[in-house]
Design a protein around this motif. Structure first.
Motif, PDB file in Angstrom:
ATOM      1  N   LEU A 101     -43.752  37.058 -33.365  1.00 14.73           N
ATOM      2  CA  LEU A 101     -43.151  35.868 -32.786  1.00 14.73           C
ATOM      3  C   LEU A 101     -43.565  34.655 -33.631  1.00 14.73           C
ATOM      4  CD1 LEU A 101     -41.684  35.626 -29.932  1.00 14.73           C
ATOM      5  CD2 LEU A 101     -43.776  34.501 -29.174  1.00 14.73           C
ATOM      6  N   PRO A 132     -45.067  31.204 -34.048  1.00 12.65           N
ATOM      7  CA  PRO A 132     -45.931  30.394 -33.177  1.00 12.65           C
ATOM      8  C   PRO A 132     -45.188  29.163 -32.656  1.00 12.65           C
ATOM      9  CG  PRO A 132     -47.149  31.080 -35.124  1.00 12.65           C
ATOM     10  CD  PRO A 132     -45.711  31.483 -35.345  1.00 12.65           C
ATOM     11  N   THR A 151     -47.587  26.897 -27.145  1.00 10.83           N
ATOM     12  CA  THR A 151     -48.782  27.749 -27.109  1.00 10.83           C
ATOM     13  C   THR A 151     -50.046  26.973 -27.509  1.00 10.83           C
ATOM     14  OG1 THR A 151     -47.350  29.634 -27.519  1.00 10.83           O
ATOM     15  CG2 THR A 151     -49.688  29.973 -27.947  1.00 10.83           C
ATOM     16  N   CYS A 202     -52.226  40.673 -27.042  1.00 14.16           N
ATOM     17  CA  CYS A 202     -50.871  40.474 -27.585  1.00 14.16           C
ATOM     18  C   CYS A 202     -50.932  39.372 -28.650  1.00 14.16           C
ATOM     19  CB  CYS A 202     -49.841  40.100 -26.527  1.00 14.16           C
ATOM     20  SG  CYS A 202     -49.782  41.208 -25.115  1.00 14.16           S
ATOM     21  N   THR A 203     -51.658  39.636 -29.701  1.00 11.22           N
ATOM     22  CA  THR A 203     -52.027  38.569 -30.645  1.00 11.22           C
ATOM     23  C   THR A 203     -50.907  38.166 -31.604  1.00 11.22           C
ATOM     24  OG1 THR A 203     -53.876  37.863 -32.038  1.00 11.22           O
ATOM     25  CG2 THR A 203     -53.025  40.069 -32.453  1.00 11.22           C
ATOM     26  N   GLY A 204     -49.961  39.077 -31.882  1.00  5.79           N
ATOM     27  CA  GLY A 204     -48.842  38.724 -32.769  1.00  5.79           C
ATOM     28  C   GLY A 204     -49.342  38.274 -34.142  1.00  5.79           C
ATOM     29  N   CYS A 207     -52.114  33.692 -34.187  1.00  6.54           N
ATOM     30  CA  CYS A 207     -52.261  32.228 -34.185  1.00  6.54           C
ATOM     31  C   CYS A 207     -53.259  31.730 -33.143  1.00  6.54           C
ATOM     32  CB  CYS A 207     -50.902  31.544 -34.030  1.00  6.54           C
ATOM     33  SG  CYS A 207     -50.061  31.896 -32.489  1.00  6.54           S
ATOM     34  N   ILE A 208     -53.324  32.403 -31.987  1.00  8.75           N
ATOM     35  CA  ILE A 208     -54.207  31.900 -30.922  1.00  8.75           C
ATOM     36  C   ILE A 208     -55.671  32.170 -31.270  1.00  8.75           C
ATOM     37  CG2 ILE A 208     -54.837  32.147 -28.493  1.00  8.75           C
ATOM     38  CD1 ILE A 208     -51.877  32.999 -28.000  1.00  8.75           C
ATOM     39  N   ASN A 242     -50.822  35.245 -24.609  1.00  8.38           N
ATOM     40  CA  ASN A 242     -49.446  34.764 -24.459  1.00  8.38           C
ATOM     41  C   ASN A 242     -48.576  36.014 -24.524  1.00  8.38           C
ATOM     42  OD1 ASN A 242     -47.009  33.432 -24.471  1.00  8.38           O
ATOM     43  ND2 ASN A 242     -47.063  32.982 -26.663  1.00  8.38           N
ATOM     44  N   PRO A 243     -48.452  36.707 -23.391  1.00  2.00           N
ATOM     45  CA  PRO A 243     -47.733  37.988 -23.426  1.00  2.00           C
ATOM     46  C   PRO A 243     -46.221  37.759 -23.365  1.00  2.00           C
ATOM     47  CG  PRO A 243     -48.438  37.547 -21.192  1.00  2.00           C
ATOM     48  CD  PRO A 243     -48.892  36.364 -22.027  1.00  2.00           C
ATOM     49  N   PRO A 244     -45.441  38.810 -23.567  1.00  2.00           N
ATOM     50  CA  PRO A 244     -43.986  38.663 -23.408  1.00  2.00           C
ATOM     51  C   PRO A 244     -43.686  38.308 -21.943  1.00  2.00           C
ATOM     52  CG  PRO A 244     -44.574  40.762 -24.458  1.00  2.00           C
ATOM     53  CD  PRO A 244     -45.834  40.171 -23.943  1.00  2.00           C
ATOM     54  N   ALA A 278     -42.030  41.259 -28.227  1.00  2.00           N
ATOM     55  CA  ALA A 278     -42.865  40.079 -28.013  1.00  2.00           C
ATOM     56  C   ALA A 278     -42.266  39.150 -26.965  1.00  2.00           C
ATOM     57  CB  ALA A 278     -43.043  39.323 -29.323  1.00  2.00           C
TER      58      ALA A 278
HETATM   59  N1  GLN Z   1     -49.793  35.613 -29.088  1.00  2.00           N
HETATM   60  C1  GLN Z   1     -48.721  35.463 -30.019  1.00  2.00           C
HETATM   61  C2  GLN Z   1     -48.210  34.046 -29.992  1.00  2.00           C
HETATM   62  O1  GLN Z   1     -48.427  33.297 -29.109  1.00  2.00           O
HETATM   63  C3  GLN Z   1     -47.613  36.457 -29.736  1.00  2.00           C
HETATM   64  C4  GLN Z   1     -47.056  36.291 -28.386  1.00  2.00           C
HETATM   65  C5  GLN Z   1     -46.132  37.438 -28.026  1.00  2.00           C
HETATM   66  O2  GLN Z   1     -45.950  38.363 -28.810  1.00  2.00           O
HETATM   67  N2  GLN Z   1     -45.585  37.363 -26.871  1.00  2.00           N
HETATM   68  O3  GLN Z   1     -47.551  33.614 -30.829  1.00  2.00           O
END
Ligand code: GLN
Length: 278
Positions: free
Chosen positions: A91, A93, A97, A117-119, A122-123, A181-183, A205
């Motif tokens: 995703l 950023p 967020t 759910c770190t993607g 960025c967090i 920051n989950p889906p 995501a």
């Molecule tokens: N944590 C990541 C972000 O905020 C990915 C979030 C997600 O995949 N939902 O960008």
């Protein structure tokens, strides 16, 4: 073709494709791909555009015209003032967020912090750079996302442990703070998102299942088992999910629950303290 002609062509192409910020995106792509500053458009507009560069620029503009997000073309997005690389595996950023990071960072220094759910990372990477963490971990189910996150960690010089896991399934140990920051988009609403998001950002995501709450349910249910006594959970939410997520936290042993708004005045973060063992 001259630089000026190429820029005008790009503006028109993007505007015709319905890209809202056609002029801005044309300028950004030109700068990014050619290294020309804005001044080149004034002082060097008549200069012929090198054929190779021109072709690369044209390809990039055509991608943007088909609604590929600008950040997937340039490969970058700034977040919390830090540079992040992105690919279609993660995703992009969002500024929203930053609200999650700003809330969580007051509780993170000297702590063991997990980002679920770190993607792109960025967090957790922002927290690692801005606070002095005792231990940092980022979890994702996607191997490709973790590779992007690890690349970002290297560039930023931050030490984060990356864990491939379906939520908490393979996560060892206890943490003092969990952020996520989950889906959270309802499946039925995905089709009405803007094409940049709907067609190009990773569905896994975004999709929070039928009611958008699937991941909050699982995270609220399992987080307690991975939090130290009095540990904190910070969740980014959709602006209409505060009540439901607050309820999920209180049903799962969390107290001191509060909701924070983003800069648009919308509910954006729910946090709570795990108090069940107290
Ligand atoms: N944590 C990541 C972000 O905020 C990915 C979030 C997600 O995949 N939902 O960008």
């Amino acid at each position: 073709m001259t630089i000026g002609e190429a820029y005008h062509w790009a503006k028109q192409e993007l505007a015709a494709a319905g890209i809202a910020d056609a002029r801005v995106d044309a300028g950004l792509l030109l700068r990014k791909l050619t290294g020309f500053g804005t001044a080149a458009l004034y002082f060097d507009a008549e200069r012929p555009f090198d054929a190779d560069l021109c072709e690369r620029f044209r390809d990039a503009v055509l991608l943007r015209a088909s609604h590929v997000p600008l950040q997937y073309i340039t490969g970058e997005q700034e977040f919390m003032g830090l540079p992040f690389s992105v690919s279609p595996a993660v995703l992009i950023p969002r500024q929203d967020t930053e609200c999650l990071v700003e809330n969580a960072m007051r509780h993170c220094s000297g702590k063991r912090v997990l980002d679920m759910c770190t993607g792109s990372g960025c967090i957790i990477l922002s927290l690692a750079k801005l606070c002095c963490l005792k231990y940092a971990a980022g979890v994702d189910l996607s191997e490709d996302a973790l590779a992007v996150a690890a690349g970002n960690a290297e560039v930023l010089g931050a030490e984060v442990h990356w864990i491939r896991s379906d939520l908490f399934g393979d996560v060892p140990g206890l943490f003092d703070v969990i952020v996520s920051n989950p889906p959270y988009i309802r499946t039925g609403e995905l089709s009405s998102l803007m094409p940049e998001v709907r067609d190009y950002e990773p569905r896994m995501a975004l999709d929070g299942d039928e009611d958008g709450l699937c991941f909050y349910r699982r995270i609220a249910g399992e987080a307690g088992g991975h939090l130290s006594d009095g540990g904190m959970l910070f969740l980014e939410i959709g602006c209409d999910q505060a009540e439901a997520v607050t309820r999920l936290l209180s049903e799962n042993g969390f107290g001191e629950i509060s909701v924070s708004k983003d800069y648009a005045g919308l509910d954006r973060v729910v946090c709570g303290r795990f108090t069940e063992n107290k």
